[in-house]
Design an enzyme around this catalytic site. Sequence first.
Site, PDB file in Angstrom:
ATOM      1  N   CYS A 119       0.846  -1.203   0.000  1.00  0.00           N
ATOM      2  CA  CYS A 119       0.000   0.000   0.000  1.00  0.00           C
ATOM      3  C   CYS A 119       0.880   1.252   0.000  1.00  0.00           C
ATOM      4  O   CYS A 119       1.847   1.343   0.761  1.00  0.00           O
ATOM      5  CB  CYS A 119      -0.929  -0.007   1.209  1.00  0.00           C
ATOM      6  SG  CYS A 119      -2.058  -1.420   1.246  1.00  0.00           S
ATOM      7  N   GLY A 162       1.618  -6.091   8.785  1.00  0.00           N
ATOM      8  CA  GLY A 162       1.219  -7.260   8.023  1.00  0.00           C
ATOM      9  C   GLY A 162      -0.254  -7.337   7.681  1.00  0.00           C
ATOM     10  O   GLY A 162      -1.093  -6.626   8.235  1.00  0.00           O
ATOM     11  N   SER A 194      -8.222  -6.966  10.734  1.00  0.00           N
ATOM     12  CA  SER A 194      -8.295  -5.985   9.651  1.00  0.00           C
ATOM     13  C   SER A 194      -7.631  -6.545   8.397  1.00  0.00           C
ATOM     14  O   SER A 194      -6.563  -7.159   8.466  1.00  0.00           O
ATOM     15  CB  SER A 194      -7.603  -4.684  10.073  1.00  0.00           C
ATOM     16  OG  SER A 194      -7.611  -3.746   9.009  1.00  0.00           O
ATOM     17  N   SER A 218      -9.709  -2.190   5.229  1.00  0.00           N
ATOM     18  CA  SER A 218      -8.975  -0.970   4.903  1.00  0.00           C
ATOM     19  C   SER A 218      -9.306  -0.606   3.460  1.00  0.00           C
ATOM     20  O   SER A 218      -8.800  -1.223   2.522  1.00  0.00           O
ATOM     21  CB  SER A 218      -7.470  -1.216   5.081  1.00  0.00           C
ATOM     22  OG  SER A 218      -6.737  -0.040   4.877  1.00  0.00           O
ATOM     23  N   LEU A 219     -10.146   0.398   3.272  1.00  0.00           N
ATOM     24  CA  LEU A 219     -10.692   0.716   1.944  1.00  0.00           C
ATOM     25  C   LEU A 219      -9.881   1.808   1.241  1.00  0.00           C
ATOM     26  O   LEU A 219      -9.318   1.595   0.180  1.00  0.00           O
ATOM     27  CB  LEU A 219     -12.153   1.133   2.081  1.00  0.00           C
ATOM     28  CG  LEU A 219     -12.933   1.305   0.779  1.00  0.00           C
ATOM     29  CD1 LEU A 219     -13.015  -0.008   0.015  1.00  0.00           C
ATOM     30  CD2 LEU A 219     -14.334   1.841   1.069  1.00  0.00           C
ATOM     31  N   ASN A 294      -0.728   9.849   8.296  1.00  0.00           N
ATOM     32  CA  ASN A 294       0.365  10.094   9.234  1.00  0.00           C
ATOM     33  C   ASN A 294       1.704  10.113   8.499  1.00  0.00           C
ATOM     34  O   ASN A 294       1.953   9.268   7.640  1.00  0.00           O
ATOM     35  CB  ASN A 294       0.384   9.001  10.311  1.00  0.00           C
ATOM     36  CG  ASN A 294      -0.815   9.087  11.234  1.00  0.00           C
ATOM     37  OD1 ASN A 294      -1.000  10.075  11.940  1.00  0.00           O
ATOM     38  ND2 ASN A 294      -1.658   8.061  11.217  1.00  0.00           N
ATOM     39  N   CYS A 337      -1.260   4.949  12.712  1.00  0.00           N
ATOM     40  CA  CYS A 337      -1.648   4.115  11.578  1.00  0.00           C
ATOM     41  C   CYS A 337      -0.750   4.388  10.376  1.00  0.00           C
ATOM     42  O   CYS A 337      -0.546   5.533   9.984  1.00  0.00           O
ATOM     43  CB  CYS A 337      -3.106   4.404  11.222  1.00  0.00           C
ATOM     44  SG  CYS A 337      -3.723   3.438   9.840  1.00  0.00           S
TER      45      CYS A 337
END
Length: 358
Positions: A119, A162, A194, A218-219, A294, A337
């Site tokens: 990501c 992870g 998640s 997590s979109l 963040n 996060c």
Amino acid sequence: MKIPPISILSHTSESYANAISHELGKGFQHAKLVYQEWFRRGNISGLNPAFKNAQALLQNILSLTDFSFLPISQNLTDGQTGKFLIKTIDDLDIKSVLIPMQAGGTLCISSQIGCQMGCAFCETGRMGLLRNLTTQEILSQLFIAKFRLHFSVRNIVFMGMGEPFDNYDTVMHAFRILTDSHGFGLGNNRITISTSGCLEGIYRLLQETTPLPNLAVSLNAPNDELRNKLMPINKKYPLKELYQAIYDFCKQTSKQVLIAYVLIKEQNDSIEHAKQLTNFLSGLNVKINLIPYNPQSRDRFQSPEQSTLENFTSYLREKGFYTLLRQTKGQKIMAACGQLGNLELKRKKPFILPILKE
């Protein structure tokens, strides 16, 4: 041939007692007492009365058991949030986050060292995947938080390093240990797993016969074009398929799914994005957790202005979605996060772990 030690943190009470009684030919119920004492108190100092007439049996059980857990290499706090690092035997770091609350805190635990999801907004994803954690390593995080740092754990979220469903069997085994009534005894609704959108994991979860944990997705983007850029997994599982998986989970479990959405300046934070998000989530039993981006070690993104965050939140609420705008905590200690990474570990070679008896 010497019998390998039985790692107590790798077992449910039933499997531990079975392993002990298999080796000794007896001691099933006594082994359960040892298990219960260790998981509930963090030591076995109170066992003597229960073994008043069976001291030899107790010593035999203890000699077969590995009570070890991994050492803390670092413990940090910014006054609101805590982060501790556990050093593995192959010299890697496992990162866990402590989030204090009035009625008991939340422990954010890791399931892998690194992550292969890649990501774009996540420090862990930039590491790549070094390896999966073992059951003992996952349980060590809770054991240390509860008995060494004396943190009151009310909830556990698999939202650390992870993709939990990328280590499915181990994570679910850890879940069964966490909810064991003779052990930590956490309720299944106190645990959340998640996922970045790993559909195999969601559907495997639905096939489990035991009570299920909560699910978070997590979109982070409301359309395929943008999500493909931010989250490569979307190229394998586009939003249409993800929607169906969330719908199926909600329908079969009657649970509400948590949708996590990291807000990134000029990437996914406009009112148009909010409109697309409400359209996508229409018909799903969800609540939304908005997370301001963040900062990381090598930044390419920024967090939106406060007014943008508030406008995005207000729009979702006006459309009837239960929405929380998360207060930023833990940035100073890289515990927020998306910050749980260590690029210095990226070049480390894989290490074969010694096998403990399970």
